[in-house]
Write an enzyme that holds these catalytic residues in place. Structure first.
Site, PDB file in Angstrom:
ATOM      1  CD  GLU A  90       7.253   5.953 -35.204  1.00 28.69           C
ATOM      2  OE1 GLU A  90       8.286   5.368 -35.502  1.00 28.69           O
ATOM      3  OE2 GLU A  90       6.152   5.392 -35.116  1.00 28.69           O
ATOM      4  CB  CYS A 331       3.672   1.172 -32.247  1.00 28.68           C
ATOM      5  SG  CYS A 331       1.977   0.712 -32.170  1.00 28.68           S
TER       6      CYS A 331
HETATM    7  N1  SAH Z   1       1.312   0.734 -24.459  1.00 27.47           N
HETATM    8  C1  SAH Z   1      -0.040   0.907 -24.900  1.00 27.47           C
HETATM    9  C2  SAH Z   1      -0.223   1.826 -26.084  1.00 27.47           C
HETATM   10  C3  SAH Z   1       0.754   1.711 -27.222  1.00 27.47           C
HETATM   11  S1  SAH Z   1       0.655   0.286 -28.257  1.00 27.47           S
HETATM   12  C4  SAH Z   1      -0.675  -0.443 -25.148  1.00 27.47           C
HETATM   13  O1  SAH Z   1      -0.006  -1.455 -24.983  1.00 27.47           O
HETATM   14  O2  SAH Z   1      -1.848  -0.488 -25.438  1.00 27.47           O
HETATM   15  C5  SAH Z   1      -0.854   0.448 -29.140  1.00 27.47           C
HETATM   16  C6  SAH Z   1      -1.435  -0.847 -29.679  1.00 27.47           C
HETATM   17  O3  SAH Z   1      -0.700  -1.287 -30.841  1.00 27.47           O
HETATM   18  C7  SAH Z   1      -1.359  -1.985 -28.703  1.00 27.47           C
HETATM   19  O4  SAH Z   1      -2.553  -2.725 -28.744  1.00 27.47           O
HETATM   20  C8  SAH Z   1      -0.202  -2.788 -29.234  1.00 27.47           C
HETATM   21  O5  SAH Z   1      -0.216  -4.087 -28.740  1.00 27.47           O
HETATM   22  C9  SAH Z   1      -0.421  -2.670 -30.719  1.00 27.47           C
HETATM   23  N2  SAH Z   1       0.736  -3.015 -31.580  1.00 27.47           N
HETATM   24  C10 SAH Z   1       2.038  -3.027 -31.265  1.00 27.47           C
HETATM   25  N3  SAH Z   1       2.774  -3.425 -32.310  1.00 27.47           N
HETATM   26  C11 SAH Z   1       1.928  -3.644 -33.324  1.00 27.47           C
HETATM   27  C12 SAH Z   1       2.093  -4.090 -34.664  1.00 27.47           C
HETATM   28  N4  SAH Z   1       3.289  -4.344 -35.171  1.00 27.47           N
HETATM   29  N5  SAH Z   1       0.980  -4.230 -35.436  1.00 27.47           N
HETATM   30  C13 SAH Z   1      -0.241  -3.936 -34.942  1.00 27.47           C
HETATM   31  N6  SAH Z   1      -0.455  -3.506 -33.680  1.00 27.47           N
HETATM   32  C14 SAH Z   1       0.617  -3.389 -32.878  1.00 27.47           C
END
Ligand code: SAH
Length: 344
Positions: A90, A331
């Site tokens: 995505e 994500c």
């Molecule tokens: N692995 C990396 C980058 C990908 S996740 C990281 O952990 O930063 C990107 C961001 O989206 C992270 O802060 C993650 O915790 C957040 N995230 C994951 N699921 C989410 C959701 N359902 N709603 C909002 N943010 C979310």
């Protein structure tokens, strides 16, 4: 055939000068591909015929297929892309006052296993190659007819777990004559792989580093983010402090507010204590609910109280606008739904 999009400008220049072409040839080709968006070497009219033939025979300019595109009421565009091996990834395009940012995926699936995140529902099958990340940008620019001005490496995957490919991707999208996305317009987000934060700090890049913190105590963070079992908060904060001292770049802590889990004033105070004295800011993120999980978006009143408490404690804090929640833009959601439909 090799993908052209794996080549940094330096690598292309070295290759072409070793074949006795002028060093400008590489800039000209970069300009055709990345600025004029021409995906056929034979059409590059200011490049020698012999070199056009060499490039056509050596490199491909293929882009992934757009399997699905969803457009939100707030103009966010979410793409599901099909790679050569049929893997699905995505990419999400978002419009802000300051420009247009693309949220880029760095791995197929993710192994970090955060308790609230849809990406982890599909385990990592492989790293993305550099060219596949570059292709995310080009595919979206071509389809939307827009110029991406900012990149956030915050899609599925953990960029510090695929660092070499991600660094090369950054070099390519930042290159002059190419997409030329400013280095300070590129943000890498990590769950906190501490040794890799030190490694990155020593490279002294001017990118923005964002840390997904989400909890200010080891007890809670252990439950939400398994990476915390390997690297405790104290070590994480020390590495972030080192990162700032080395690069002079202010760190952003992302803090997802989950109703009744980490959104009390007690946690706001613990967070303020944890990051006291660091040159950083906190970005409060609204949770996009995922049907497979029990977590709920924090209530507006609690978000505001949390925000005000951090302000009172002298912390730089911002609230992220919710974008694309009508199109599953959190994500991994589109991809996991697609896979479910596919498997049923
Ligand atoms: N692995 C990396 C980058 C990908 S996740 C990281 O952990 O930063 C990107 C961001 O989206 C992270 O802060 C993650 O915790 C957040 N995230 C994951 N699921 C989410 C959701 N359902 N709603 C909002 N943010 C979310």
């Amino acid at each position: 055939m090799k993908s052209f999009y794996n080549l940094t400008l330096d690598e292309l220049t070295k290759e072409l000068t070793s074949l006795s072409y002028s060093k400008y040839a590489s800039s000209q080709i970069y300009d055709w591909v990345y600025r004029k968006k021409i995906d056929d070497f034979s059409l590059m009219s200011n490049v020698k015929k012999e070199l056009r033939d060499y490039m056509s025979n050596t490199y491909s300019l293929n882009l992934p297929k757009i399997e699905k595109l969803e457009v939100s009421k707030d103009t966010t565009r979410k793409y599901l892309l099909k790679l050569e091996d049929d893997s699905m990834i995505e990419a999400v395009l978002m419009h802000h006052e300051y420009g247009t940012s693309l949220c880029v995926t760095s791995e197929v699936g993710c192994n970090m296993g955060c308790a609230f995140c849809a990406s982890g529902l599909l385990k990592k099958t492989r790293n993305l190659e550099t060219h596949e990340m570059v292709e995310e940008v080009l595919t979206v620019e071509n389809e939307s007819k827009e110029k991406v001005s900012h990149i956030v490496i915050m899609g599925t995957g953990e960029p510090l777990d695929n660092l070499d490919n991600v660094l090369k991707f950054i070099e390519i999208v930042n290159a002059p004559k190419g997409l030329e996305i400013g280095i300070r317009h590129i943000t890498m987000s990590t769950c906190g792989i501490v040794p890799k934060i030190y490694e990155l700090a020593d490279m002294n890049l001017q990118i923005n580093l964002a840390i997904s913190l989400h909890a200010p105590t080891d007890d809670l963070r252990d439950r939400l983010m398994p990476i915390n079992k390997a690297y405790k908060l104290k070590e994480l904060i020390e590495s972030v402090d080192y990162y700032f001292k080395k690069t002079g770049r202010r760190i952003t802590f992302e803090y997802l507010l989950l109703d009744g889990v980490n959104d009390s004033l007690l946690y706001a105070d613990k967070l303020a204590d944890l990051i006291r004295g660091l040159n950083c800011c906190v970005n409060l993120i609204p949770y996009n609910q995922v049907s497979e999980f029990k977590y709920k978006t924090a209530k507006d009143d609690n978000v505001n109280a949390f925000y005000n408490q951090l302000k009172r404690r002298g912390i730089n804090v911002t609230k992220r606008r919710k974008m694309g929640d009508d199109i599953d833009a959190a994500c991994g959601q589109l991809r996991s739904k697609h896979d479910n439909n596919f498997n049923n």
